[in-house]
Design a protein around this motif. Sequence first.
Motif, short mmCIF file in Angstrom:
data_model
loop_
_atom_site.label_atom_id
_atom_site.label_comp_id
_atom_site.label_asym_id
_atom_site.label_seq_id
_atom_site.Cartn_x
_atom_site.Cartn_y
_atom_site.Cartn_z
N PRO A 143 37.44 -18.45 -87.16
CA PRO A 143 38.84 -18.52 -86.73
C PRO A 143 39.80 -18.20 -87.89
O PRO A 143 39.65 -18.74 -88.99
N PRO A 144 40.77 -17.32 -87.64
CA PRO A 144 41.74 -16.98 -88.69
C PRO A 144 42.77 -18.09 -88.88
O PRO A 144 42.88 -19.00 -88.05
N ASP A 145 43.52 -18.01 -89.98
CA ASP A 145 44.60 -18.98 -90.23
C ASP A 145 45.66 -18.87 -89.14
O ASP A 145 45.88 -17.80 -88.56
N ALA A 146 46.35 -19.97 -88.90
CA ALA A 146 47.40 -19.99 -87.88
C ALA A 146 48.57 -19.08 -88.25
O ALA A 146 49.33 -18.65 -87.38
N SER A 147 48.71 -18.75 -89.52
CA SER A 147 49.84 -17.91 -89.94
C SER A 147 49.52 -16.42 -89.82
O SER A 147 50.41 -15.59 -89.90
N GLU A 148 48.25 -16.06 -89.60
CA GLU A 148 47.85 -14.65 -89.56
C GLU A 148 48.09 -14.04 -88.19
O GLU A 148 47.63 -14.53 -87.17
N VAL A 149 48.83 -12.93 -88.17
CA VAL A 149 49.06 -12.17 -86.93
C VAL A 149 47.97 -11.12 -86.84
O VAL A 149 47.72 -10.38 -87.78
N PHE A 177 44.91 -18.55 -78.51
CA PHE A 177 45.58 -17.37 -79.03
C PHE A 177 46.95 -17.30 -78.37
O PHE A 177 47.06 -17.14 -77.16
N GLU A 178 48.00 -17.49 -79.16
CA GLU A 178 49.36 -17.44 -78.64
C GLU A 178 49.90 -16.03 -78.81
O GLU A 178 50.26 -15.61 -79.90
N GLY A 215 40.66 -4.47 -68.96
CA GLY A 215 40.84 -4.49 -70.41
C GLY A 215 42.26 -4.84 -70.80
O GLY A 215 43.21 -4.51 -70.10
N MET A 216 42.39 -5.54 -71.92
CA MET A 216 43.70 -5.88 -72.47
C MET A 216 43.60 -6.02 -73.97
O MET A 216 42.52 -6.24 -74.51
N VAL A 217 44.73 -5.86 -74.64
CA VAL A 217 44.85 -6.11 -76.07
C VAL A 217 46.12 -6.92 -76.26
O VAL A 217 47.17 -6.60 -75.71
N GLY A 218 46.02 -8.00 -77.03
CA GLY A 218 47.18 -8.85 -77.30
C GLY A 218 47.40 -8.98 -78.79
O GLY A 218 46.46 -8.93 -79.58
N THR A 219 48.66 -9.15 -79.17
CA THR A 219 49.03 -9.37 -80.57
C THR A 219 49.62 -10.76 -80.67
O THR A 219 50.48 -11.14 -79.87
N GLY A 220 49.18 -11.54 -81.65
CA GLY A 220 49.70 -12.90 -81.81
C GLY A 220 48.94 -13.68 -82.86
O GLY A 220 48.35 -13.10 -83.78
N GLY A 225 53.55 -4.71 -90.75
CA GLY A 225 53.24 -3.77 -89.68
C GLY A 225 51.76 -3.55 -89.46
O GLY A 225 51.36 -2.86 -88.54
N ILE A 226 50.92 -4.16 -90.27
CA ILE A 226 49.48 -3.97 -90.14
C ILE A 226 48.90 -5.19 -89.44
O ILE A 226 48.99 -6.30 -89.94
N ASN A 227 48.32 -4.96 -88.27
CA ASN A 227 47.66 -6.04 -87.53
C ASN A 227 46.20 -5.67 -87.35
O ASN A 227 45.88 -4.64 -86.76
N PHE A 228 45.31 -6.51 -87.83
CA PHE A 228 43.89 -6.24 -87.71
C PHE A 228 43.39 -6.63 -86.33
O PHE A 228 43.87 -7.58 -85.73
N PHE A 229 42.41 -5.88 -85.84
CA PHE A 229 41.81 -6.16 -84.53
C PHE A 229 40.59 -7.04 -84.70
O PHE A 229 39.78 -6.84 -85.61
#
Length: 149
Positions: A48-54, A114-115, A102-107, A34-38
Amino acid sequence: MKNLKKRRRIQVIVVAFVALAVSTALIGYAMRDGINFFRSPSQVAEAPPDASEVFRIGGLVEEGTLVRGQGETVTFSVTDGGASIKVAYTGVLPDLFEENQGMVGTGRYINGVFEAEEILAKHDETYMPKEVVDALKEQGVYVEPDAES
């Protein structure tokens, strides 16, 4: 008798400590997804973060980059003034989603794109998520909205 009371007191303290440790571990385990970093687009471009990191990314939808594909697939770029990141989203966009807003996306960030699993947009003409405002201020491109009412 005194020794028995002391032993009981120590047992109660140990049991309470173990229960506290177990409950803390269970809460941490339950919250791990449940924790997603911005991150701002500049931060994603730099490291660039790992592909597995949300994680969450936010900024302004770059003008001229919004492309609606076949079906519900949409691609666009999000920028914070320092870097642009390409975003791909399959689904229905919020009604207020548009360029230069403005927008914020999670993925996840996979192969330079960024998917997004979720897209959030502004809800009035002056709103921008706090994280996006902070990132734009950090880049020195944020302009305070007019205080007209």
